[in-house]
Design a protein around this motif. Structure first.
Motif, PDB file in Angstrom:
ATOM      1  N   LEU A  75       0.810  -1.215   0.000  1.00  0.00           N
ATOM      2  CA  LEU A  75       0.000   0.000   0.000  1.00  0.00           C
ATOM      3  C   LEU A  75       0.847   1.271   0.000  1.00  0.00           C
ATOM      4  O   LEU A  75       0.309   2.369  -0.174  1.00  0.00           O
ATOM      5  CB  LEU A  75      -0.928   0.013   1.219  1.00  0.00           C
ATOM      6  N   GLY A  76       2.142   1.117   0.229  1.00  0.00           N
ATOM      7  CA  GLY A  76       3.028   2.274   0.251  1.00  0.00           C
ATOM      8  C   GLY A  76       3.205   2.907   1.606  1.00  0.00           C
ATOM      9  O   GLY A  76       3.800   3.991   1.714  1.00  0.00           O
ATOM     10  N   LEU A  77       2.707   2.267   2.671  1.00  0.00           N
ATOM     11  CA  LEU A  77       2.897   2.817   4.008  1.00  0.00           C
ATOM     12  C   LEU A  77       4.357   2.676   4.424  1.00  0.00           C
ATOM     13  O   LEU A  77       5.001   1.656   4.133  1.00  0.00           O
ATOM     14  CB  LEU A  77       2.001   2.112   5.030  1.00  0.00           C
ATOM     15  N   VAL A  78       4.871   3.692   5.093  1.00  0.00           N
ATOM     16  CA  VAL A  78       6.275   3.732   5.497  1.00  0.00           C
ATOM     17  C   VAL A  78       6.353   3.651   7.020  1.00  0.00           C
ATOM     18  O   VAL A  78       5.586   4.314   7.723  1.00  0.00           O
ATOM     19  CB  VAL A  78       6.953   5.024   4.999  1.00  0.00           C
ATOM     20  N   ARG A  79       7.297   2.869   7.512  1.00  0.00           N
ATOM     21  CA  ARG A  79       7.453   2.716   8.955  1.00  0.00           C
ATOM     22  C   ARG A  79       7.954   4.013   9.582  1.00  0.00           C
ATOM     23  O   ARG A  79       8.961   4.577   9.147  1.00  0.00           O
ATOM     24  CB  ARG A  79       8.425   1.584   9.266  1.00  0.00           C
ATOM     25  N   GLN A  80       7.225   4.495  10.582  1.00  0.00           N
ATOM     26  CA  GLN A  80       7.549   5.758  11.230  1.00  0.00           C
ATOM     27  C   GLN A  80       8.147   5.588  12.620  1.00  0.00           C
ATOM     28  O   GLN A  80       8.805   6.490  13.130  1.00  0.00           O
ATOM     29  CB  GLN A  80       6.283   6.626  11.341  1.00  0.00           C
ATOM     30  N   GLY A  81       7.902   4.447  13.251  1.00  0.00           N
ATOM     31  CA  GLY A  81       8.428   4.239  14.591  1.00  0.00           C
ATOM     32  C   GLY A  81       7.891   2.949  15.193  1.00  0.00           C
ATOM     33  O   GLY A  81       7.181   2.181  14.529  1.00  0.00           O
ATOM     34  N   THR A  82       8.216   2.713  16.449  1.00  0.00           N
ATOM     35  CA  THR A  82       7.836   1.487  17.140  1.00  0.00           C
ATOM     36  C   THR A  82       7.345   1.822  18.545  1.00  0.00           C
ATOM     37  O   THR A  82       7.893   2.710  19.201  1.00  0.00           O
ATOM     38  CB  THR A  82       9.033   0.520  17.236  1.00  0.00           C
ATOM     39  N   LEU A  83       6.305   1.109  18.974  1.00  0.00           N
ATOM     40  CA  LEU A  83       5.749   1.279  20.311  1.00  0.00           C
ATOM     41  C   LEU A  83       5.754  -0.053  21.046  1.00  0.00           C
ATOM     42  O   LEU A  83       5.738  -1.115  20.425  1.00  0.00           O
ATOM     43  CB  LEU A  83       4.303   1.784  20.236  1.00  0.00           C
ATOM     44  N   ALA A  84       5.763   0.015  22.368  1.00  0.00           N
ATOM     45  CA  ALA A  84       5.588  -1.181  23.191  1.00  0.00           C
ATOM     46  C   ALA A  84       4.122  -1.296  23.566  1.00  0.00           C
ATOM     47  O   ALA A  84       3.500  -0.313  23.957  1.00  0.00           O
ATOM     48  CB  ALA A  84       6.452  -1.099  24.441  1.00  0.00           C
ATOM     49  N   GLN A  85       3.556  -2.483  23.421  1.00  0.00           N
ATOM     50  CA  GLN A  85       2.153  -2.719  23.748  1.00  0.00           C
ATOM     51  C   GLN A  85       2.032  -4.006  24.559  1.00  0.00           C
ATOM     52  O   GLN A  85       2.886  -4.905  24.468  1.00  0.00           O
ATOM     53  CB  GLN A  85       1.315  -2.865  22.477  1.00  0.00           C
ATOM     54  N   ARG A  86       0.965  -4.073  25.354  1.00  0.00           N
ATOM     55  CA  ARG A  86       0.616  -5.339  25.999  1.00  0.00           C
ATOM     56  C   ARG A  86      -0.894  -5.372  26.143  1.00  0.00           C
ATOM     57  O   ARG A  86      -1.464  -4.648  26.956  1.00  0.00           O
ATOM     58  CB  ARG A  86       1.281  -5.482  27.356  1.00  0.00           C
ATOM     59  N   TYR A  87      -1.544  -6.214  25.352  1.00  0.00           N
ATOM     60  CA  TYR A  87      -2.994  -6.319  25.395  1.00  0.00           C
ATOM     61  C   TYR A  87      -3.417  -7.154  26.602  1.00  0.00           C
ATOM     62  O   TYR A  87      -2.655  -8.004  27.073  1.00  0.00           O
ATOM     63  CB  TYR A  87      -3.519  -6.927  24.099  1.00  0.00           C
ATOM     64  N   ALA A  88      -4.620  -6.906  27.071  1.00  0.00           N
ATOM     65  CA  ALA A  88      -5.079  -7.519  28.318  1.00  0.00           C
ATOM     66  C   ALA A  88      -5.064  -9.049  28.271  1.00  0.00           C
ATOM     67  O   ALA A  88      -4.850  -9.699  29.293  1.00  0.00           O
ATOM     68  CB  ALA A  88      -6.486  -7.012  28.642  1.00  0.00           C
ATOM     69  N   HIS A  89      -5.273  -9.632  27.088  1.00  0.00           N
ATOM     70  CA  HIS A  89      -5.341 -11.088  26.990  1.00  0.00           C
ATOM     71  C   HIS A  89      -3.980 -11.716  26.675  1.00  0.00           C
ATOM     72  O   HIS A  89      -3.881 -12.934  26.528  1.00  0.00           O
ATOM     73  CB  HIS A  89      -6.343 -11.497  25.915  1.00  0.00           C
ATOM     74  N   ARG A  90      -2.932 -10.900  26.585  1.00  0.00           N
ATOM     75  CA  ARG A  90      -1.589 -11.408  26.290  1.00  0.00           C
ATOM     76  C   ARG A  90      -0.787 -11.560  27.582  1.00  0.00           C
ATOM     77  O   ARG A  90      -0.916 -10.761  28.507  1.00  0.00           O
ATOM     78  CB  ARG A  90      -0.840 -10.450  25.369  1.00  0.00           C
ATOM     79  N   THR A  91       0.085 -12.557  27.609  1.00  0.00           N
ATOM     80  CA  THR A  91       0.914 -12.762  28.793  1.00  0.00           C
ATOM     81  C   THR A  91       2.206 -11.957  28.725  1.00  0.00           C
ATOM     82  O   THR A  91       2.863 -11.749  29.742  1.00  0.00           O
ATOM     83  CB  THR A  91       1.270 -14.253  28.952  1.00  0.00           C
ATOM     84  N   HIS A  92       2.594 -11.494  27.531  1.00  0.00           N
ATOM     85  CA  HIS A  92       3.855 -10.782  27.388  1.00  0.00           C
ATOM     86  C   HIS A  92       3.651  -9.531  26.538  1.00  0.00           C
ATOM     87  O   HIS A  92       2.776  -9.492  25.660  1.00  0.00           O
ATOM     88  CB  HIS A  92       4.921 -11.670  26.733  1.00  0.00           C
ATOM     89  N   PRO A  93       4.473  -8.506  26.753  1.00  0.00           N
ATOM     90  CA  PRO A  93       4.413  -7.323  25.888  1.00  0.00           C
ATOM     91  C   PRO A  93       4.997  -7.626  24.512  1.00  0.00           C
ATOM     92  O   PRO A  93       5.676  -8.639  24.311  1.00  0.00           O
ATOM     93  CB  PRO A  93       5.271  -6.292  26.644  1.00  0.00           C
ATOM     94  N   HIS A  94       4.752  -6.757  23.557  1.00  0.00           N
ATOM     95  CA  HIS A  94       5.259  -6.950  22.207  1.00  0.00           C
ATOM     96  C   HIS A  94       5.491  -5.593  21.560  1.00  0.00           C
ATOM     97  O   HIS A  94       5.040  -4.565  22.065  1.00  0.00           O
ATOM     98  CB  HIS A  94       4.284  -7.782  21.370  1.00  0.00           C
ATOM     99  N   GLU A  95       6.177  -5.598  20.417  1.00  0.00           N
ATOM    100  CA  GLU A  95       6.431  -4.372  19.692  1.00  0.00           C
ATOM    101  C   GLU A  95       5.371  -4.165  18.615  1.00  0.00           C
ATOM    102  O   GLU A  95       4.938  -5.116  17.958  1.00  0.00           O
ATOM    103  CB  GLU A  95       7.807  -4.403  19.024  1.00  0.00           C
ATOM    104  N   VAL A  96       4.970  -2.921  18.449  1.00  0.00           N
ATOM    105  CA  VAL A  96       4.030  -2.549  17.399  1.00  0.00           C
ATOM    106  C   VAL A  96       4.707  -1.535  16.477  1.00  0.00           C
ATOM    107  O   VAL A  96       5.242  -0.532  16.948  1.00  0.00           O
ATOM    108  CB  VAL A  96       2.742  -1.942  17.985  1.00  0.00           C
ATOM    109  N   ALA A  97       4.716  -1.827  15.192  1.00  0.00           N
ATOM    110  CA  ALA A  97       5.254  -0.895  14.207  1.00  0.00           C
ATOM    111  C   ALA A  97       4.161   0.091  13.812  1.00  0.00           C
ATOM    112  O   ALA A  97       3.022  -0.308  13.555  1.00  0.00           O
ATOM    113  CB  ALA A  97       5.745  -1.647  12.973  1.00  0.00           C
ATOM    114  N   VAL A  98       4.496   1.369  13.785  1.00  0.00           N
ATOM    115  CA  VAL A  98       3.579   2.416  13.339  1.00  0.00           C
ATOM    116  C   VAL A  98       3.993   2.806  11.920  1.00  0.00           C
ATOM    117  O   VAL A  98       5.112   3.278  11.707  1.00  0.00           O
ATOM    118  CB  VAL A  98       3.622   3.637  14.268  1.00  0.00           C
ATOM    119  N   LEU A  99       3.089   2.579  10.962  1.00  0.00           N
ATOM    120  CA  LEU A  99       3.379   2.868   9.566  1.00  0.00           C
ATOM    121  C   LEU A  99       2.426   3.939   9.062  1.00  0.00           C
ATOM    122  O   LEU A  99       1.248   3.953   9.445  1.00  0.00           O
ATOM    123  CB  LEU A  99       3.258   1.604   8.712  1.00  0.00           C
ATOM    124  N   GLY A 100       2.905   4.826   8.226  1.00  0.00           N
ATOM    125  CA  GLY A 100       2.077   5.939   7.787  1.00  0.00           C
ATOM    126  C   GLY A 100       2.151   6.188   6.294  1.00  0.00           C
ATOM    127  O   GLY A 100       3.117   5.819   5.620  1.00  0.00           O
TER     128      GLY A 100
END
Length: 294
Positions: A138-163
């Motif tokens: 789609l042409g989205l470009v990676r702008q940065g990374t965030l740390a997330q942890r959803y309520a149903h997950r046992t561990h945190p993970h990285e989320v890429a923010v693309l724009g």
């Protein structure tokens, strides 16, 4: 407004009418592996979830149907977000046919041409290769990374923010590409060694013998979060506090900080704003506040 692509038709989401068909995606644990919540148990639960999403301010969501008129998924823009968030979900049996790219491209075109939006972004888990590939097409470009942890997950993970920005709008240069805090310390080389051990950082540069100035990159790439260390003078003796958003396990970071034997390390505590954090105070009094999703 209804949208159409060569193989798909997109109609504005009707939670009551479309929930049964969309439950094939929302009720499938494999499809929901990357989602912000676990799979729904029933079509009624799917309907409630869809109604909530559709009611958010600014939401633009379409139900996706194939050439035979069968509901295969959902695409659109999330509501109640500052920057329009691109979202899509497809039933598992449709994967690998390019439907996500085709439907999302139609949503983007509507966002830019009809809604007049200047940009859209997608938040994709860093290990979700399929969705990252869709973003690339789609042409989205990676702008940065965030740390997330959803309520149903046992561990945190990285989320890429693309724009992706609207090509019809004049694009101004990004005013600030990176912020690099500067820590004045008594012994640059010793502090550099300490922070490398705790943060698994990489030295980007060092100047002087003994070292007077050095850079520490806190990631695997040539650019990213970083700290600059300088030899302290009398005018630079005031302690500095740095807040570090950690994507790794906080307990492992805490263990390494304690094992370093330098400074003072407070135990991790859970904060009311949804993170766990601990403070590592360096010998000069600088405070590194590490936080991760609770």
């Amino acid at each position: 407004m209804k949208l159409a692509t060569p193989r798909l038709s997109l109609a504005p989401l009707d939670p009551a009418a479309d929930a049964e068909g969309l439950h094939a995606a929302y009720g499938d644990p494999e499809v929901m592996t990357w989602w912000t919540r676990p799979a729904t148990a029933t079509a009624a639960e799917t309907q409630r979830l869809l109604a909530e999403e559709n009611a958010r301010s600014g939401a633009m969501l379409w139900t996706v149907r194939d050439e035979g008129g069968t509901v295969v998924g959902l695409v659109g823009l999330l509501g109640a977000v500052e920057i329009p968030g691109l979202t899509w979900i497809l039933a598992r049996h449709t994967w690998g046919r390019g439907f996500a790219t085709e439907a999302a491209a139609a949503a983007i075109e509507y966002a830019f041409t009809h809604a007049g939006l200047d940009r859209v972004e997608a938040w994709v888990e860093a290990s979700n290769a399929r969705s990252l590939a869709v973003c690339q097409r789609l042409g989205l470009v990676r702008q940065g990374t965030l740390a997330q942890r959803y309520a149903h997950r046992t561990h945190p993970h990285e989320v890429a923010v693309l724009g992706l920005t609207n090509p019809q709008h004049k694009q101004e240069p990004t005013p600030v590409l990176r912020v690099e805090p500067v820590l004045p310390v008594t012994d640059v080389a010793a502090t550099l060694s300490l922070l490398r051990a705790v943060l698994s950082g990489r030295v980007s540069f060092s100047v002087g013998e003994p070292v007077e100035v050095a850079g520490l990159v806190l990631g695997p790439w040539s650019v990213g979060p970083s700290i600059r260390l300088v030899t302290a003078s009398g005018a630079q003796s005031a302690p500095v506090t740095l807040a570090l958003d950690a994507a790794t396990e906080l307990d492992e970071l805490h263990r390494r900080a304690v094992a370093s034997g330098a400074g003072r390390v407070e135990p991790p505590t859970e904060q009311p704003w949804g993170v766990r954090e601990f403070t590592f105070e360096l010998p000069e009094g600088h405070r590194l506040v590490f936080s991760a999703p609770a």
